[in-house]
Design a protein around this motif. Structure first.
Motif, PDB file in Angstrom:
ATOM      1  N   ARG A   2       0.828  -1.200   0.000  1.00 59.44           N
ATOM      2  CA  ARG A   2       0.000   0.000   0.000  1.00 59.44           C
ATOM      3  C   ARG A   2       0.867   1.257   0.000  1.00 59.44           C
ATOM      4  O   ARG A   2       0.542   2.243  -0.664  1.00 59.44           O
ATOM      5  CB  ARG A   2      -0.920  -0.026   1.214  1.00 59.44           C
ATOM      6  N   VAL A   3       1.981   1.209   0.722  1.00 66.45           N
ATOM      7  CA  VAL A   3       2.886   2.355   0.799  1.00 66.45           C
ATOM      8  C   VAL A   3       3.476   2.632  -0.576  1.00 66.45           C
ATOM      9  O   VAL A   3       3.538   3.788  -1.019  1.00 66.45           O
ATOM     10  CB  VAL A   3       3.990   2.099   1.848  1.00 66.45           C
ATOM     11  N   GLU A   4       3.912   1.593  -1.281  1.00 72.19           N
ATOM     12  CA  GLU A   4       4.477   1.771  -2.623  1.00 72.19           C
ATOM     13  C   GLU A   4       3.444   2.369  -3.569  1.00 72.19           C
ATOM     14  O   GLU A   4       3.765   3.233  -4.389  1.00 72.19           O
ATOM     15  CB  GLU A   4       4.985   0.439  -3.153  1.00 72.19           C
ATOM     16  N   LEU A   5       2.201   1.913  -3.476  1.00 74.83           N
ATOM     17  CA  LEU A   5       1.136   2.432  -4.320  1.00 74.83           C
ATOM     18  C   LEU A   5       0.888   3.914  -4.038  1.00 74.83           C
ATOM     19  O   LEU A   5       0.773   4.728  -4.967  1.00 74.83           O
ATOM     20  CB  LEU A   5      -0.149   1.628  -4.106  1.00 74.83           C
ATOM     21  N   LEU A   6       0.834   4.280  -2.763  1.00 76.15           N
ATOM     22  CA  LEU A   6       0.631   5.687  -2.404  1.00 76.15           C
ATOM     23  C   LEU A   6       1.785   6.552  -2.901  1.00 76.15           C
ATOM     24  O   LEU A   6       1.576   7.680  -3.365  1.00 76.15           O
ATOM     25  CB  LEU A   6       0.462   5.830  -0.890  1.00 76.15           C
ATOM     26  N   LEU A   7       3.003   6.041  -2.820  1.00 79.29           N
ATOM     27  CA  LEU A   7       4.157   6.787  -3.331  1.00 79.29           C
ATOM     28  C   LEU A   7       4.047   7.002  -4.830  1.00 79.29           C
ATOM     29  O   LEU A   7       4.325   8.088  -5.337  1.00 79.29           O
ATOM     30  CB  LEU A   7       5.463   6.048  -3.018  1.00 79.29           C
TER      31      LEU A   7
END
Length: 137
Positions: A2-7
Motif C-alpha cells: 500500500r505504501v508503494e502504491l501511495l508513493l
C-alpha cells in the motif's frame, strides 16, 4: 504494498502516516524500515531517510533492497555536497563598509590612536610621498 502504491500516486504524506503506523506495531520489520526510507527520501527529508535506511540495513533485507538502500545513502551524501544558500542585505547608509568618518579613533585596548590629517586621505598620501622622496634623495 500500500505504501508503494501511495508513493507512485504522489501521495507521500499519506504513505508516511501508513508506514509509521505499521512500524509502531512492528518496529523490527526491515522491509518497512526500507519503505520508510523511500518515503522520507521522496520527501527530501534526508537525515530521517538515512536513519531509516541504516536501520533497514541492520535488519534482514534482501539483496536488491540492500543495494538500493546503499545507493540511496550515497545519493543523500551527494545531495549534501551541492547545497548552497544565497543572502543579501539592503543598507540605507552610503558608507557600506561601516568605517568611521571621524578624524581620530582611539582603541581602548591599544596603545595608539589612529588619526587622519586635515585634508583626509589625499593629504596623508601626499605627505607619505614627500617623505619617501626626501629619504631617497
Amino acid at each position: 504494498m500500500r505504501v508503494e502504491l501511495l508513493l507512485r500516486l504522489g501521495r507521500a504524506s499519506e504513505a508516511l502516516s501508513v508506514i509509521e503506523f505499521y512500524l509502531s506495531a512492528h518496529p523490527d520489520d526491515a522491509l518497512a524500515r526500507f519503505q520508510l526510507g523511500e518515503v522520507r527520501f521522496s520527501l527530501r527529508q534526508d537525515q530521517a531517510a538515512a536513519f531509516a535506511y541504516r536501520l533497514a540495513l541492520a535488519g534482514n533485507l534482501d539483496d536488491l533492497r540492500r543495494n538500493m538502500a546503499l545507493k540511496r545513502l550515497d545519493m543523500i551524501v551527494a545531495r549534501k555536497r551541492w547545497r548552497f544558500s544565497v543572502g543579501g542585505a539592503i543598507s540605507p547608509d552610503s558608507n557600506l563598509n561601516s568605517a568611521t568618518n571621524r578624524r581620530r579613533s582611539i582603541c581602548s585596548d591599544c596603545r595608539f590612536a589612529l588619526m587622519t590629517p586635515r585634508g583626509g586621505i589625499a593629504a596623508l598620501a601626499s605627505r607619505l610621498t614627500a617623505a619617501l622622496s626626501a629619504t631617497s634623495a
